[in-house]
Design a protein around this motif. Structure first.
Motif: not given
Length: 158
Positions: A10-30
């Motif tokens: 019975q659930r309804t979902y609201e899909d979203f795209e989180p804000f992402c920020k890369w730090h260098g080439s090996d770390e991502i922040e969501l």
């Protein structure tokens, strides 16, 4: 068990795209405000990092959920066993995917992490200055200081 299955259907979902920020080439922040650790799942499978999260929206009485799904391809030089994620108190998920660099691939101008005798260390940007350049620089400084001292002596003892 049946009640749980009926409630989920019975659930309804609201899909979203989180804000992402890369730090260098090996770390991502969501940025995932409102999400808790138990709402998130980070998995590694076949060279991909999959980040999935869903949580109930407060204003919906538990029927409407917010969710997202993010996939990131791992570098060929990344060891999947070294990937780790951490959720910070402000709702920021940091996923670190360290890259292992071979000695022949080293670039002094690019910060990265690498293996050195079985221990992990961080390699930072460094300016490579040869011994010849250093000696010339020190000689120039010595000449400038000598002229300055000579001018001081001539001015005050004349």
């Amino acid at each position: 068990m049946e009640n749980k299955v009926v409630a989920e259907s019975q659930r309804t979902y609201e899909d979203f795209e989180p804000f992402c920020k890369w730090h260098g080439s090996d770390e991502i922040e969501l940025h995932l405000r409102g999400f808790k650790k138990e709402h998130l799942k980070v998995q590694i499978h076949k060279g991909m990092v999959t980040i999935h999260g869903e949580r109930p929206l407060k204003e919906s009485n538990g029927n409407t959920w917010s969710r997202f799904h993010k996939e990131i391809k791992l570098s060929d030089k990344c060891d999947p066993n070294d990937v780790h994620a951490k959720l910070h108190g402000a709702g920021v998920l940091t996923v670190t995917m360290p890259v292992v660099v071979n000695a022949g691939d080293y670039d002094a101008n690019k910060p990265t992490s690498c293996e050195f005798k079985g221990q992990r260390m961080l390699v930072s940007k460094r300016l490579k200055v040869g011994k010849y350049v250093t000696v010339k620089f020190l000689a120039a400084v010595a000449v400038i200081v000598a002229f300055g001292f000579g001018a001081y002596v001539v001015k005050y003892y004349s």
